[in-house]
Scaffold this active site. Structure first.
Site, PDB file in Angstrom:
ATOM      1  N   THR A 108       1.840   2.859  -3.281  1.00 43.54           N
ATOM      2  CA  THR A 108       1.734   3.427  -4.589  1.00 43.54           C
ATOM      3  C   THR A 108      -0.284   2.618  -4.248  1.00 43.54           C
ATOM      4  OG1 THR A 108       2.311   1.700  -5.670  1.00 43.54           O
ATOM      5  CG2 THR A 108       3.488   3.964  -5.173  1.00 43.54           C
ATOM      6  N   LEU A 141       0.709  -1.381   0.289  1.00 43.20           N
ATOM      7  CA  LEU A 141      -0.432   0.046   0.197  1.00 43.20           C
ATOM      8  C   LEU A 141       0.840   1.052   0.204  1.00 43.20           C
ATOM      9  CD1 LEU A 141      -2.909  -0.907   2.491  1.00 43.20           C
ATOM     10  CD2 LEU A 141      -2.946  -1.297  -0.035  1.00 43.20           C
ATOM     11  N   TYR A 151      14.527   2.904 -14.185  1.00 41.02           N
ATOM     12  CA  TYR A 151      13.336   2.094 -14.278  1.00 41.02           C
ATOM     13  C   TYR A 151      13.532   1.230 -15.117  1.00 41.02           C
ATOM     14  CZ  TYR A 151       8.767   0.434 -14.935  1.00 41.02           C
ATOM     15  OH  TYR A 151       7.907  -0.157 -15.599  1.00 41.02           O
TER      16      TYR A 151
HETATM   17  N1  UFG Z   1       4.470  14.067 -20.799  1.00 43.24           N
HETATM   18  C1  UFG Z   1       3.760  15.857 -20.984  1.00 43.24           C
HETATM   19  N2  UFG Z   1       4.269  16.095 -19.828  1.00 43.24           N
HETATM   20  C2  UFG Z   1       3.599  15.530 -19.099  1.00 43.24           C
HETATM   21  C3  UFG Z   1       3.299  13.975 -18.448  1.00 43.24           C
HETATM   22  C4  UFG Z   1       3.370  13.657 -19.311  1.00 43.24           C
HETATM   23  O1  UFG Z   1       4.223  15.984 -22.143  1.00 43.24           O
HETATM   24  O2  UFG Z   1       2.936  16.624 -18.214  1.00 43.24           O
HETATM   25  C5  UFG Z   1       4.611  13.204 -22.114  1.00 43.24           C
HETATM   26  C6  UFG Z   1       5.720  13.141 -21.878  1.00 43.24           C
HETATM   27  O3  UFG Z   1       7.197  13.482 -21.916  1.00 43.24           O
HETATM   28  C7  UFG Z   1       5.828  11.308 -22.129  1.00 43.24           C
HETATM   29  C8  UFG Z   1       4.756  11.111 -22.724  1.00 43.24           C
HETATM   30  O4  UFG Z   1       3.952  12.532 -22.304  1.00 43.24           O
HETATM   31  O5  UFG Z   1       6.241  12.088 -23.833  1.00 43.24           O
HETATM   32  C9  UFG Z   1       4.323   9.759 -22.259  1.00 43.24           C
HETATM   33  O6  UFG Z   1       4.801  10.330 -20.829  1.00 43.24           O
HETATM   34  P1  UFG Z   1       3.978   9.331 -19.544  1.00 43.24           P
HETATM   35  O7  UFG Z   1       5.146   9.407 -18.499  1.00 43.24           O
HETATM   36  O8  UFG Z   1       2.550   8.701 -19.168  1.00 43.24           O
HETATM   37  O9  UFG Z   1       4.369   7.413 -19.196  1.00 43.24           O
HETATM   38  P2  UFG Z   1       5.858   7.112 -20.469  1.00 43.24           P
HETATM   39  O10 UFG Z   1       5.580   7.075 -21.894  1.00 43.24           O
HETATM   40  O11 UFG Z   1       7.105   7.677 -19.438  1.00 43.24           O
HETATM   41  O12 UFG Z   1       5.686   5.656 -19.803  1.00 43.24           O
HETATM   42  C10 UFG Z   1       5.088   4.479 -19.713  1.00 43.24           C
HETATM   43  C11 UFG Z   1       4.914   4.106 -18.018  1.00 43.24           C
HETATM   44  C12 UFG Z   1       6.392   3.493 -18.304  1.00 43.24           C
HETATM   45  C13 UFG Z   1       6.492   2.296 -19.064  1.00 43.24           C
HETATM   46  C14 UFG Z   1       6.893   3.454 -20.819  1.00 43.24           C
HETATM   47  C15 UFG Z   1       6.655   2.371 -21.646  1.00 43.24           C
HETATM   48  O13 UFG Z   1       4.695   4.947 -17.436  1.00 43.24           O
HETATM   49  O14 UFG Z   1       6.374   2.291 -17.019  1.00 43.24           O
HETATM   50  O15 UFG Z   1       4.981   3.658 -20.777  1.00 43.24           O
HETATM   51  O16 UFG Z   1       6.457   3.141 -22.896  1.00 43.24           O
HETATM   52  F1  UFG Z   1       7.962   1.894 -19.117  1.00 43.24           F
END
Ligand code: UFG
Length: 334
Positions: free
Chosen positions: A35, A33, A141
């Protein structure tokens, strides 16, 4: 016999527990718990609060339950946080896997379905990404999860513990009836952040970088609905129950959407203006991640039901509108 779900109070874990129970499985959940949310766990599952790295606790759970197989979601998963706190990721994620496999082996439990990630590939050399492509993570990660895949491989060789590694691309959405959904504190993922802006909880979205080598300059990602992902875990379990060998599968839609396109789709779905500005790149972000997902379709028989990002966003928006404060348990302890 029971299926033990580690991290069953988390976003993807709780949707998988729900689908397992709907499919008639007997389910036990372990979650610390940190997260996760107790309220997210289907009440038909037996819940044990504790940490996967605590071997005494885990041995007690394995003694008490008759466990046939394990589904493992109990990992930290925030890319930017992992850049700042890599040891936290190697300790919980990689260390947790070593502990778990020792306990599984001691109790003769030989099947594990593992929540891996597209982040194990790093910056891909070719799109779409195939399971056989090089895995060179660009953040701790992804590195922690790649190490977990390798540890499972050698535990299969030595102890015969069979595994399926499911490499998720970008997961979004919620159970369509709005009863469970995504609730992270703090939230870092694109879709829920966009919806926080739509709901008026944030002033605007910052898009991290518009100078990538992509059609509109913003990152491109491959989105998959959380329930389709949950179903893939059940298929992976059946694959192991049928006696097949260890393997890894991508879970994505094979279609890419840019961050700008996701913003436009959310504006369509919510009817809200959703103010946004451009900001600098975020450390550790690969430019484009799109899955080749035919292997999961062909071998596991996976048939995703949600093939349109509008539909995915609609289910996330339904959760947001019906649960403006998420599970309303800031410490995760209700
Ligand atoms: N992004 C923004 N603004 C924000 C948040 C995110 O522009 O406020 C962008 C990020 O830079 C990225 C995209 O949105 O380009 C997606 O970002 P997320 O944080 O939603 O997801 P990630 O692609 O970083 O990561 C997710 C999962 C990981 C996994 C990955 C695989 O969190 O666990 O997808 O594609 F490994």
């Amino acid at each position: 016999m029971a299926i033990l779900v580690l991290g069953g109070a988390g976003y993807i874990g709780s949707h998988t527990v729900d689908r397992l129970i709907e499919n008639g499985y007997d389910v036990a959940v372990v979650d610390n718990l940190v997260t996760g949310h107790k309220a997210a766990i289907n009440p038909k599952a037996r819940f044990y609060e504790g940490d996967v790295r605590d071997k005494d606790f885990m041995n007690q759970v394995f003694d008490k339950e008759e466990i046939e197989g394990v589904i493992h979601f109990a990992a930290f998963s925030v890319v930017p946080e992992s850049m700042e706190k890599p040891l936290k990721y190697f300790d919980n994620n990689t260390g947790g896997m070593i502990s778990l496999l020792e306990v599984m082996n001691a109790h003769n439990v030989k099947k594990i379905v593992f929540s891996s990630t597209a982040a194990t590939y790093g910056e891909p050399k070719q799109i779409p990404i195939k399971e056989t492509d090089p895995q060179v993570p660009t953040n701790p990660y992804g590195e922690s999860k790649l190490a977990m895949e390798k540890i499972m491989h050698w535990s299969d060789v030595a102890y015969g513990i069979k595994f399926v590694a499911l490499r998720y691309f970008n997961v979004a959405g919620a159970k369509p009836d709005g009863s469970i959904g995504e609730d992270h504190h703090p939230e870092t993922h694109l879709v829920p952040i966009i919806l926080q802006v739509a709901a008026g909880e944030r002033d605007e979205l910052t898009i991290f970088g518009d100078d990538y080598d992509t059609p509109d300059g913003t990152n491109v990602r491959d989105y998959v609905h959380v329930l389709d992902l949950a179903d893939a875990h059940i298929l992976a379990l059946k694959y192991l129950q049928a006696g097949h060998d260890s393997d890894a599968f991508n879970l994505g839609s094979s279609t890419g959407f840019s961050n700008k396109q996701m913003l436009d789709a959310a504006r369509d779905v919510t009817g809200k203006p959703i103010p946004a500005k451009m900001g600098p790149r975020r450390a550790g972000d690969p430019s484009t991640l799109i899955a080749a997902s035919d292997k999961a379709r062909k071998i596991l028989g996976w048939k995703p039901q949600f093939d349109d990002v509008h539909e995915i966003i609609k289910t996330a928006w339904n959760w947001k509108e019906t649960h403006p404060k998420g599970y309303d348990d800031r410490k995760g302890n209700q």
